[in-house]
Design a protein around this motif. Structure first.
Motif, PDB file in Angstrom:
ATOM      1  N   GLU A   1      19.140  35.940  18.984  1.00 20.60           N
ATOM      2  CA  GLU A   1      18.679  36.989  18.069  1.00 20.60           C
ATOM      3  C   GLU A   1      17.665  36.408  17.091  1.00 20.60           C
ATOM      4  N   PRO A   2      16.729  37.224  16.609  1.00 19.49           N
ATOM      5  CA  PRO A   2      15.784  36.745  15.589  1.00 19.49           C
ATOM      6  C   PRO A   2      16.516  36.287  14.323  1.00 19.49           C
ATOM      7  N   SER A   3      15.863  35.454  13.547  1.00 15.04           N
ATOM      8  CA  SER A   3      16.459  34.952  12.314  1.00 15.04           C
ATOM      9  C   SER A   3      15.946  35.729  11.104  1.00 15.04           C
ATOM     10  N   TYR A   4      16.863  36.105  10.216  1.00 19.12           N
ATOM     11  CA  TYR A   4      16.460  36.783   8.983  1.00 19.12           C
ATOM     12  C   TYR A   4      15.615  35.861   8.116  1.00 19.12           C
ATOM     13  N   MET A   5      15.712  34.539   8.333  1.00 13.72           N
ATOM     14  CA  MET A   5      14.930  33.597   7.534  1.00 13.72           C
ATOM     15  C   MET A   5      13.476  33.519   7.990  1.00 13.72           C
ATOM     16  N   LEU A   6      13.216  33.931   9.241  1.00 17.66           N
ATOM     17  CA  LEU A   6      11.853  33.867   9.772  1.00 17.66           C
ATOM     18  C   LEU A   6      11.484  35.219  10.376  1.00 17.66           C
ATOM     19  N   PRO A   7      11.336  36.230   9.528  1.00 18.39           N
ATOM     20  CA  PRO A   7      11.012  37.560  10.054  1.00 18.39           C
ATOM     21  C   PRO A   7       9.687  37.552  10.807  1.00 18.39           C
ATOM     22  N   GLY A   8       9.684  38.218  11.944  1.00 20.66           N
ATOM     23  CA  GLY A   8       8.468  38.296  12.743  1.00 20.66           C
ATOM     24  C   GLY A   8       8.292  37.163  13.736  1.00 20.66           C
ATOM     25  N   VAL A   9       9.114  36.112  13.621  1.00 18.88           N
ATOM     26  CA  VAL A   9       9.018  35.011  14.577  1.00 18.88           C
ATOM     27  C   VAL A   9       9.891  35.364  15.783  1.00 18.88           C
ATOM     28  N   PRO A  10       9.311  35.389  16.988  1.00 16.82           N
ATOM     29  CA  PRO A  10      10.081  35.798  18.166  1.00 16.82           C
ATOM     30  C   PRO A  10      11.121  34.749  18.562  1.00 16.82           C
ATOM     31  N   THR A  11      11.974  35.110  19.490  1.00 14.82           N
ATOM     32  CA  THR A  11      12.954  34.168  20.026  1.00 14.82           C
ATOM     33  C   THR A  11      12.391  33.525  21.292  1.00 14.82           C
ATOM     34  N   VAL A  12      12.891  32.344  21.603  1.00 19.25           N
ATOM     35  CA  VAL A  12      12.539  31.705  22.873  1.00 19.25           C
ATOM     36  C   VAL A  12      12.988  32.601  24.028  1.00 19.25           C
ATOM     37  N   ALA A  13      14.138  33.262  23.832  1.00 23.96           N
ATOM     38  CA  ALA A  13      14.720  34.106  24.888  1.00 23.96           C
ATOM     39  C   ALA A  13      13.827  35.275  25.280  1.00 23.96           C
ATOM     40  N   GLU A  14      12.900  35.670  24.414  1.00 21.05           N
ATOM     41  CA  GLU A  14      11.963  36.735  24.781  1.00 21.05           C
ATOM     42  C   GLU A  14      11.055  36.291  25.930  1.00 21.05           C
ATOM     43  N   THR A  15      10.857  34.977  26.050  1.00 20.89           N
ATOM     44  CA  THR A  15      10.055  34.415  27.133  1.00 20.89           C
ATOM     45  C   THR A  15      10.945  33.819  28.220  1.00 20.89           C
ATOM     46  N   LEU A  16      12.034  33.159  27.794  1.00 19.96           N
ATOM     47  CA  LEU A  16      12.990  32.550  28.723  1.00 19.96           C
ATOM     48  C   LEU A  16      14.345  33.226  28.530  1.00 19.96           C
ATOM     49  N   PRO A  17      14.589  34.358  29.202  1.00 20.03           N
ATOM     50  CA  PRO A  17      15.837  35.094  29.007  1.00 20.03           C
ATOM     51  C   PRO A  17      17.067  34.205  29.214  1.00 20.03           C
TER      52      PRO A  17
ATOM     53  N   LYS B   1      26.588  35.864   0.563  1.00 23.07           N
ATOM     54  CA  LYS B   1      25.344  35.504  -0.129  1.00 23.07           C
ATOM     55  C   LYS B   1      25.168  33.985  -0.168  1.00 23.07           C
ATOM     56  N   HIS B   2      26.252  33.270  -0.470  1.00 30.47           N
ATOM     57  CA  HIS B   2      26.184  31.808  -0.530  1.00 30.47           C
ATOM     58  C   HIS B   2      25.829  31.220   0.836  1.00 30.47           C
ATOM     59  N   VAL B   3      26.477  31.702   1.876  1.00 34.46           N
ATOM     60  CA  VAL B   3      26.209  31.190   3.223  1.00 34.46           C
ATOM     61  C   VAL B   3      24.749  31.433   3.601  1.00 34.46           C
ATOM     62  N   GLN B   4      24.210  32.583   3.248  1.00 34.13           N
ATOM     63  CA  GLN B   4      22.818  32.876   3.576  1.00 34.13           C
ATOM     64  C   GLN B   4      21.847  32.010   2.779  1.00 34.13           C
ATOM     65  N   THR B   5      22.198  31.645   1.544  1.00 34.24           N
ATOM     66  CA  THR B   5      21.287  30.801   0.761  1.00 34.24           C
ATOM     67  C   THR B   5      21.163  29.404   1.358  1.00 34.24           C
ATOM     68  N   ILE B   6      22.162  28.974   2.137  1.00 31.35           N
ATOM     69  CA  ILE B   6      22.061  27.651   2.778  1.00 31.35           C
ATOM     70  C   ILE B   6      21.640  27.781   4.241  1.00 31.35           C
ATOM     71  N   GLY B   7      21.186  28.977   4.626  1.00 30.04           N
ATOM     72  CA  GLY B   7      20.624  29.155   5.956  1.00 30.04           C
ATOM     73  C   GLY B   7      21.589  29.621   7.021  1.00 30.04           C
ATOM     74  N   GLY B   8      22.793  30.007   6.619  1.00 32.75           N
ATOM     75  CA  GLY B   8      23.782  30.438   7.605  1.00 32.75           C
ATOM     76  C   GLY B   8      23.804  31.932   7.807  1.00 32.75           C
ATOM     77  N   ASP B   9      24.544  32.338   8.797  1.00 33.28           N
ATOM     78  CA  ASP B   9      24.741  33.746   9.099  1.00 33.28           C
ATOM     79  C   ASP B   9      26.209  33.908   9.460  1.00 33.28           C
ATOM     80  N   ILE B  10      26.863  34.907   8.917  1.00 28.89           N
ATOM     81  CA  ILE B  10      28.291  35.094   9.156  1.00 28.89           C
ATOM     82  C   ILE B  10      28.503  36.052  10.306  1.00 28.89           C
TER      83      ILE B  10
END
Length: 197
Positions: free
Chosen positions: A102-118, A157-166
């Motif tokens: 899935e795309p990352s909320y930290m890098l909006p607009g940046v595609p996934t590798v899986a879009e090219t390599l499913p 919120k804390h997990v997201q500030t350190i780059g995580g996703d729950i």
């Protein structure tokens, strides 16, 4: 994880990288923190799925591959998003894709590798483990309590500030995830003949 290139690289997409790697087999290089690291395995999974050959350049220490990339010594790296963000934001390196499915909320607009390599998916995750014979009622109670903590807005919120996703999972989902990861990396280690010395 994120796939990054130097800012002025002609490689702008995963498709560009694959095309260039096929045009010049074994010539494009990627840097890692060492043989057998998750970064090395991610790149070798990429090579396997894209059916390309690239040159592995192992470094000592986490900052060295990024410095080498910025200096033009290597062509690409798989890196952590949190470790790369300051360099991406200061335009010293450029993200071309995220490695998760899935795309990352930290890098909006940046595609996934899986879009090219499913099917390409490289993520890190954290889980809590207990003794192998822990009674199921205790396992389920702990799972519910951890889910309650992870649902707390301040925790999220804390997990997201350190780059995580729950993304809370059931014990069965975690078991399947761990078994799937072991199988995936064993296959890549064997297929790509990776030896840790």
């Amino acid at each position: 994880f994120v796939v990054v290139v130097k800012t002025h690289s002609p490689i702008r997409t995963v498709s560009d990288f694959i095309a260039e790697a096929k045009r010049r087999p074994g010539k494009l290089s990627y840097g890692t923190v060492g043989v057998g690291s998750v970064f090395h395995l991610a790149a070798e999974l990429f090579n396997s799925m894209a059916k390309v050959e690239t040159l592995h350049v192992p470094f000592k220490g986490g900052a060295a591959p990024v410095v080498a990339l910025m200096g033009g010594e290597i062509d690409i790296i798989f890196a952590t998003i949190t470790g790369s963000m300051p360099h991406i934001q200061s335009n010293r390196i450029r993200a071309i894709a995220v490695a998760s499915k899935e795309p990352s909320y930290m890098l909006p607009g940046v595609p996934t590798v899986a879009e090219t390599l499913p099917g390409f998916d490289v993520t890190s995750f954290s889980a809590v483990a207990g003794p192998p014979n822990m009674p199921k009622p205790i396992v389920m109670r702990l799972n519910r309590e951890f889910h309650a903590v992870l649902a707390d807005p301040e925790t999220r919120k804390h997990v997201q500030t350190i780059g995580g996703d729950i993304r809370p999972e059931t014990p069965e989902q975690i078991k399947n995830r761990v078994e799937g990861e072991i199988a995936k990396w064993r296959r890549i280690v064997a297929e790509r003949k990776i030896e840790v010395r």
